[in-house]
Design a protein around this motif. Sequence first.
Motif, PDB file in Angstrom:
ATOM      1  N   ASP A 158      47.548  25.424  47.398  1.00 55.44           N
ATOM      2  CA  ASP A 158      48.506  26.291  47.764  1.00 55.44           C
ATOM      3  C   ASP A 158      48.779  27.103  46.718  1.00 55.44           C
ATOM      4  N   LYS A 159      49.100  26.524  45.394  1.00 55.77           N
ATOM      5  CA  LYS A 159      49.182  27.442  44.344  1.00 55.77           C
ATOM      6  C   LYS A 159      48.324  28.406  44.321  1.00 55.77           C
ATOM      7  N   ILE A 160      47.088  28.238  44.411  1.00 48.79           N
ATOM      8  CA  ILE A 160      45.856  29.059  44.088  1.00 48.79           C
ATOM      9  C   ILE A 160      46.124  30.298  45.140  1.00 48.79           C
ATOM     10  N   ASN A 161      46.001  29.765  46.360  1.00 49.38           N
ATOM     11  CA  ASN A 161      46.393  30.663  47.624  1.00 49.38           C
ATOM     12  C   ASN A 161      47.471  31.707  47.122  1.00 49.38           C
ATOM     13  N   GLU A 162      48.709  31.158  46.550  1.00 51.05           N
ATOM     14  CA  GLU A 162      49.955  32.033  46.410  1.00 51.05           C
ATOM     15  C   GLU A 162      49.487  32.877  45.288  1.00 51.05           C
ATOM     16  N   LEU A 163      48.877  32.756  44.178  1.00 49.78           N
ATOM     17  CA  LEU A 163      48.490  33.623  43.135  1.00 49.78           C
ATOM     18  C   LEU A 163      47.402  34.786  43.705  1.00 49.78           C
ATOM     19  N   ALA A 164      46.530  33.978  44.480  1.00 48.53           N
ATOM     20  CA  ALA A 164      45.291  35.014  44.914  1.00 48.53           C
ATOM     21  C   ALA A 164      46.027  36.045  45.819  1.00 48.53           C
ATOM     22  N   ALA A 165      47.321  35.903  46.477  1.00 48.38           N
ATOM     23  CA  ALA A 165      47.854  36.646  47.475  1.00 48.38           C
ATOM     24  C   ALA A 165      48.723  37.800  46.636  1.00 48.38           C
ATOM     25  N   THR A 166      48.870  37.679  45.216  1.00 47.56           N
ATOM     26  CA  THR A 166      49.505  38.512  44.770  1.00 47.56           C
ATOM     27  C   THR A 166      49.150  40.137  44.955  1.00 47.56           C
TER      28      THR A 166
ATOM     29  N   TYR B  35      37.535  30.455  44.062  1.00 47.00           N
ATOM     30  CA  TYR B  35      36.436  31.783  44.291  1.00 47.00           C
ATOM     31  C   TYR B  35      36.621  32.230  45.701  1.00 47.00           C
ATOM     32  N   ASN B  36      36.741  31.205  46.582  1.00 49.62           N
ATOM     33  CA  ASN B  36      36.907  31.447  47.988  1.00 49.62           C
ATOM     34  C   ASN B  36      38.242  32.188  48.461  1.00 49.62           C
ATOM     35  N   SER B  37      39.141  31.817  47.343  1.00 48.60           N
ATOM     36  CA  SER B  37      40.717  32.545  48.001  1.00 48.60           C
ATOM     37  C   SER B  37      40.441  34.182  47.222  1.00 48.60           C
ATOM     38  N   GLY B  38      39.440  34.327  46.613  1.00 45.49           N
ATOM     39  CA  GLY B  38      39.456  35.745  46.100  1.00 45.49           C
ATOM     40  C   GLY B  38      39.721  35.880  44.817  1.00 45.49           C
ATOM     41  N   ILE B  39      39.643  34.914  43.671  1.00 44.15           N
ATOM     42  CA  ILE B  39      39.844  34.977  42.072  1.00 44.15           C
ATOM     43  C   ILE B  39      38.473  34.996  41.781  1.00 44.15           C
ATOM     44  N   ARG B  40      38.032  35.954  40.937  1.00 46.19           N
ATOM     45  CA  ARG B  40      36.751  36.387  40.629  1.00 46.19           C
ATOM     46  C   ARG B  40      36.494  36.262  38.796  1.00 46.19           C
ATOM     47  N   THR B  41      37.262  35.719  38.154  1.00 53.66           N
ATOM     48  CA  THR B  41      37.355  35.618  36.902  1.00 53.66           C
ATOM     49  C   THR B  41      37.713  34.170  36.733  1.00 53.66           C
ATOM     50  N   PHE B  42      36.579  33.511  35.852  1.00 59.45           N
ATOM     51  CA  PHE B  42      36.737  32.114  35.419  1.00 59.45           C
ATOM     52  C   PHE B  42      36.511  31.916  33.884  1.00 59.45           C
ATOM     53  N   ILE B  43      37.278  31.155  33.322  1.00 58.08           N
ATOM     54  CA  ILE B  43      37.702  31.045  31.915  1.00 58.08           C
ATOM     55  C   ILE B  43      37.407  29.645  31.421  1.00 58.08           C
ATOM     56  N   THR B  44      36.614  29.348  30.548  1.00 60.44           N
ATOM     57  CA  THR B  44      36.371  27.821  29.974  1.00 60.44           C
ATOM     58  C   THR B  44      36.201  28.027  28.329  1.00 60.44           C
TER      59      THR B  44
ATOM     60  N   ASP C 171      41.875  41.413  37.535  1.00 61.75           N
ATOM     61  CA  ASP C 171      43.224  41.045  37.086  1.00 61.75           C
ATOM     62  C   ASP C 171      43.792  39.741  37.221  1.00 61.75           C
ATOM     63  N   ILE C 172      43.234  38.841  38.006  1.00 61.64           N
ATOM     64  CA  ILE C 172      43.841  37.462  38.222  1.00 61.64           C
ATOM     65  C   ILE C 172      42.558  36.659  37.840  1.00 61.64           C
TER      66      ILE C 172
END
Length: 371
Positions: A302-310, A36-45, A5-6
């Motif tokens: 910190d922005k990555i952490n904030e999004l991952a905490a949604t 990745y370590n913050s829990g985001i599991r989809t990467f787009i290039t 979802d993120i």
Amino acid sequence: MNLTDIAYGTWSGGKFMHFGKPLEDERFRSVIRHAYNSGIRTFITADVYGVGRADQFLGEALEGIDRSTYCLVGTIGHDFYTGQRVGNRGYPRFTDPELRSPREYADYVKMATEKSLERCKAEKFDLLMLHNPDERGYTRTEVWEAMVKAKDAGLTDRLGIAPGPANGFTLDIVKCFEDYHEAIDWAMLILNPNEPWPGNLALPAAEKFGIDVLTRVADYGGIFWGDVKPGHEFKAGDHRTYRPEGWVEHGYAKLEKMMPIAEKHGLTPIQMATIWNLSHPAVKSVVPTFIDEAGEAKRYEDKINELAATPRDLRFSEEEVAEITRIGDNTGCMDLKGASKRHETSTRPDEWPMRDDLVDIADRYNLGQSW
């Protein structure tokens, strides 16, 4: 692995797109690993970003991580292998008749996909998307036959289409859904609370044909990150300086009116924008742009952490979605790309004349005639 979802996109970081402070090479890799370590599991290039360098950075950043634990999305379409860049128009699409005939599309798609995968240090994509197609990309059967051949060859598990980078293409994408929905699993659309139009017009068709939607620009140029406020000074060359004067002030005023709903659920602005997107039935994944802003601003990490905490299980009610949409309504605020009555001939790869079959689409989907 299907999209989560993120998601995180390699256009972030200002290295390949002109916004904020460009990250240095090592930090560019490290923030991907941090995501990745913050829990985001989809990467787009996209292969065209940095003419392959974005692929390479992503592959290096994720090297050593179990490939089954993340979703890898690739996008192809701009031919920087044989085509020549033309100013701000960028590289030509591989479907440009000056580059090749339709019978050669499949060879190009296979070649471009394999080279992108090699740079990503992967054997296959979980999703392969057609990137910023011209009119032929929406309409030619040979294009989608070429994409399906790449899937059949084991280079990807899913296929999709990613219009852009400008907004619009609604009639074109809906017609493409009708014609090629059996091949298309995902579509990437621009959508956020301050920019519901015209992306929301294509959502019913996506839902009808079982096509999942990935939404980008959820941050609305940084407004929903909370560190682009009235009076913000963008660095020279930042592409956001080309937006209409006063867009920050106007966008921030809308955000302030939306915040009671965010505060009710304990959400930050970017988390609210993410949940608003995901509260539309067709939307299954959200990918904002991470920007390291000039001046005093939040740290990128910190922005990555904030999004991952949604909160992953939260969705807004229909009434809350409608209220945020009402506040952010931007209907008719810009000239749209793709098919338009403004053009009698096609002079750019992202603009072309209106066609009768698209007028029919507008009528059948109640999309109006102001195109």
